[in-house]
Design a protein around this motif. Structure first.
Motif, PDB file in Angstrom:
ATOM      1  N   LEU A   1      81.917  41.653 -43.540  1.00 12.64           N
ATOM      2  CA  LEU A   1      83.235  42.081 -43.108  1.00 12.64           C
ATOM      3  C   LEU A   1      84.269  41.239 -43.841  1.00 12.64           C
ATOM      4  N   GLU A   2      85.382  41.845 -44.175  1.00 11.50           N
ATOM      5  CA  GLU A   2      86.496  41.116 -44.771  1.00 11.50           C
ATOM      6  C   GLU A   2      87.562  41.024 -43.694  1.00 11.50           C
ATOM      7  N   GLY A   3      87.530  39.943 -42.958  1.00  9.89           N
ATOM      8  CA  GLY A   3      88.361  39.831 -41.759  1.00  9.89           C
ATOM      9  C   GLY A   3      87.746  40.754 -40.718  1.00  9.89           C
ATOM     10  N   ASP A   4      88.510  41.758 -40.304  1.00  4.69           N
ATOM     11  CA  ASP A   4      87.987  42.772 -39.374  1.00  4.69           C
ATOM     12  C   ASP A   4      87.715  44.099 -40.080  1.00  4.69           C
TER      13      ASP A   4
ATOM     14  N   GLU B   1      68.660  38.509 -51.550  1.00  5.45           N
ATOM     15  CA  GLU B   1      68.974  38.992 -50.209  1.00  5.45           C
ATOM     16  C   GLU B   1      70.463  38.874 -49.938  1.00  5.45           C
ATOM     17  N   GLU B   2      71.083  37.798 -50.399  1.00  9.71           N
ATOM     18  CA  GLU B   2      72.512  37.580 -50.186  1.00  9.71           C
ATOM     19  C   GLU B   2      73.339  38.648 -50.908  1.00  9.71           C
ATOM     20  N   GLU B   3      72.892  39.074 -52.097  1.00  8.97           N
ATOM     21  CA  GLU B   3      73.610  40.121 -52.833  1.00  8.97           C
ATOM     22  C   GLU B   3      73.586  41.442 -52.085  1.00  8.97           C
ATOM     23  N   ASP B   4      72.501  41.740 -51.363  1.00  8.45           N
ATOM     24  CA  ASP B   4      72.364  42.997 -50.634  1.00  8.45           C
ATOM     25  C   ASP B   4      73.101  42.979 -49.300  1.00  8.45           C
ATOM     26  N   THR B   5      73.500  41.818 -48.833  1.00 11.47           N
ATOM     27  CA  THR B   5      74.174  41.693 -47.550  1.00 11.47           C
ATOM     28  C   THR B   5      75.640  42.069 -47.703  1.00 11.47           C
TER      29      THR B   5
ATOM     30  N   ARG C   1      79.373  55.257 -35.605  1.00 13.07           N
ATOM     31  CA  ARG C   1      79.213  54.498 -34.371  1.00 13.07           C
ATOM     32  C   ARG C   1      79.175  53.030 -34.770  1.00 13.07           C
ATOM     33  N   LEU C   2      80.154  52.269 -34.302  1.00 13.22           N
ATOM     34  CA  LEU C   2      80.251  50.843 -34.606  1.00 13.22           C
ATOM     35  C   LEU C   2      79.747  50.065 -33.403  1.00 13.22           C
ATOM     36  N   GLU C   3      78.766  49.201 -33.632  1.00 12.23           N
ATOM     37  CA  GLU C   3      78.210  48.396 -32.549  1.00 12.23           C
ATOM     38  C   GLU C   3      78.307  46.925 -32.915  1.00 12.23           C
ATOM     39  N   SER C   4      78.848  46.160 -32.016  1.00 16.64           N
ATOM     40  CA  SER C   4      78.934  44.726 -32.231  1.00 16.64           C
ATOM     41  C   SER C   4      77.586  44.089 -31.870  1.00 16.64           C
ATOM     42  N   VAL C   5      77.032  43.320 -32.792  1.00 11.52           N
ATOM     43  CA  VAL C   5      75.785  42.586 -32.562  1.00 11.52           C
ATOM     44  C   VAL C   5      76.046  41.125 -32.902  1.00 11.52           C
ATOM     45  N   MET C   6      75.067  40.264 -32.663  1.00 14.03           N
ATOM     46  CA  MET C   6      75.263  38.824 -32.886  1.00 14.03           C
ATOM     47  C   MET C   6      75.677  38.508 -34.324  1.00 14.03           C
ATOM     48  N   GLU C   7      75.045  39.184 -35.291  1.00  9.63           N
ATOM     49  CA  GLU C   7      75.274  38.846 -36.700  1.00  9.63           C
ATOM     50  C   GLU C   7      76.492  39.534 -37.299  1.00  9.63           C
ATOM     51  N   GLY C   8      76.975  40.610 -36.673  1.00  5.12           N
ATOM     52  CA  GLY C   8      78.093  41.339 -37.251  1.00  5.12           C
ATOM     53  C   GLY C   8      78.299  42.678 -36.582  1.00  5.12           C
ATOM     54  N   VAL C   9      78.591  43.691 -37.374  1.00  9.09           N
ATOM     55  CA  VAL C   9      78.837  45.038 -36.864  1.00  9.09           C
ATOM     56  C   VAL C   9      77.813  45.988 -37.496  1.00  9.09           C
ATOM     57  N   LEU C  10      77.052  46.654 -36.635  1.00 10.77           N
ATOM     58  CA  LEU C  10      76.084  47.646 -37.093  1.00 10.77           C
ATOM     59  C   LEU C  10      76.799  48.994 -37.158  1.00 10.77           C
TER      60      LEU C  10
ATOM     61  N   TYR D   1      79.322  39.131 -40.135  1.00  6.44           N
ATOM     62  CA  TYR D   1      80.541  38.331 -40.008  1.00  6.44           C
ATOM     63  C   TYR D   1      80.512  37.278 -41.100  1.00  6.44           C
ATOM     64  N   PRO D   2      81.671  36.915 -41.635  1.00  2.28           N
ATOM     65  CA  PRO D   2      81.680  35.885 -42.683  1.00  2.28           C
ATOM     66  C   PRO D   2      81.083  34.561 -42.189  1.00  2.28           C
ATOM     67  N   ASP D   3      81.217  34.294 -40.908  1.00  2.00           N
ATOM     68  CA  ASP D   3      80.697  33.045 -40.349  1.00  2.00           C
ATOM     69  C   ASP D   3      79.425  33.286 -39.531  1.00  2.00           C
TER      70      ASP D   3
END
Length: 192
Positions: free
Chosen positions: A116-119, A109-113, A45-54, A88-90
């Motif tokens: 997405l690579e594009g879409d 924390e950044e290493e664990d994040t 189940r892909l859900e779009s959220v503010m920070e990216g895709v859950l 999202y990359p941005d």
């Protein structure tokens, strides 16, 4: 790789995906795992959220290995659940966050994040973590497996009454003496 292009970037959008993927190499531990290339059905189940895709999902992995007690082959299925946020990359600029100087905690924390690579996103690291963490560390063919005989290697579950005469090494010389005495007594009786 899974594509999120159809999902869009509008928070609240949701999409379900079902796919069968081949198992990656070394998906398991020494005694049990998933054979490379085995089919793993995945429901996502892909859900779009503010920070990216859950991404929330389940995977049904066919396991094969051997019992740690009796070494018999084991074939089972494992259901693994997982949930991961692919940023999202941005994401920092989209959510109004500002880049701040990185300290040691931010680096970890950044290493664990995951990003997405594009879409597209790669599910393999998440799938690997979910499956390996669910594997039994000591897999057995059945809960009451008795293992192998330490003397001859016979499978004790097949013959629960299996046993050997155990002689304490400290008494071995006495038993030899007793046997030789019995043999000598038999010889004397034959001579009479």
């Amino acid at each position: 790789m899974f594509d999120t292009h159809e999902l869009g970037r509008r928070p609240g959008a949701m999409k379900k995906v079902s796919r069968t993927v081949p198992a990656p190499k070394d998906l398991g531990i020494e005694v049990i795992g998933v054979r490379e290339g085995a089919d793993i059905p995945i429901d996502l189940r892909l859900e779009s959220v503010m920070e990216g895709v859950l991404v929330t999902g389940t995977a049904r992995a066919p396991l094969s290995g051997e019992c740690v007690r009796c070494l018999e082959p084991i074939e089972r299925e494992l259901d693994a659940e997982f949930q991961e946020l692919y940023s999202y990359p941005d994401a920092d600029t989209r959510t109004g966050g500002h880049l701040k100087p990185a300290d040691a905690g931010d680096d970890a924390e950044e290493e664990d994040t995951l990003h997405l690579e594009g879409d597209l996103f790669d599910l393999e690291p998440v799938l690997r973590d979910a499956v390996v963490l669910e594997l039994p560390l000591q897999p057995v063919c059945q809960e009451d497996c008795l293992g192998l005989c330490s003397e001859c290697g016979a499978r004790l579950t097949d013959d629960p009454d299996h046993h050997h005469e155990v002689t304490d090494i400290r008494w071995a010389a006495l038993q030899q003496f007793q046997k030789s005495g019995a043999d000598q007594g038999a010889d004397e009786n034959q001579e009479k």
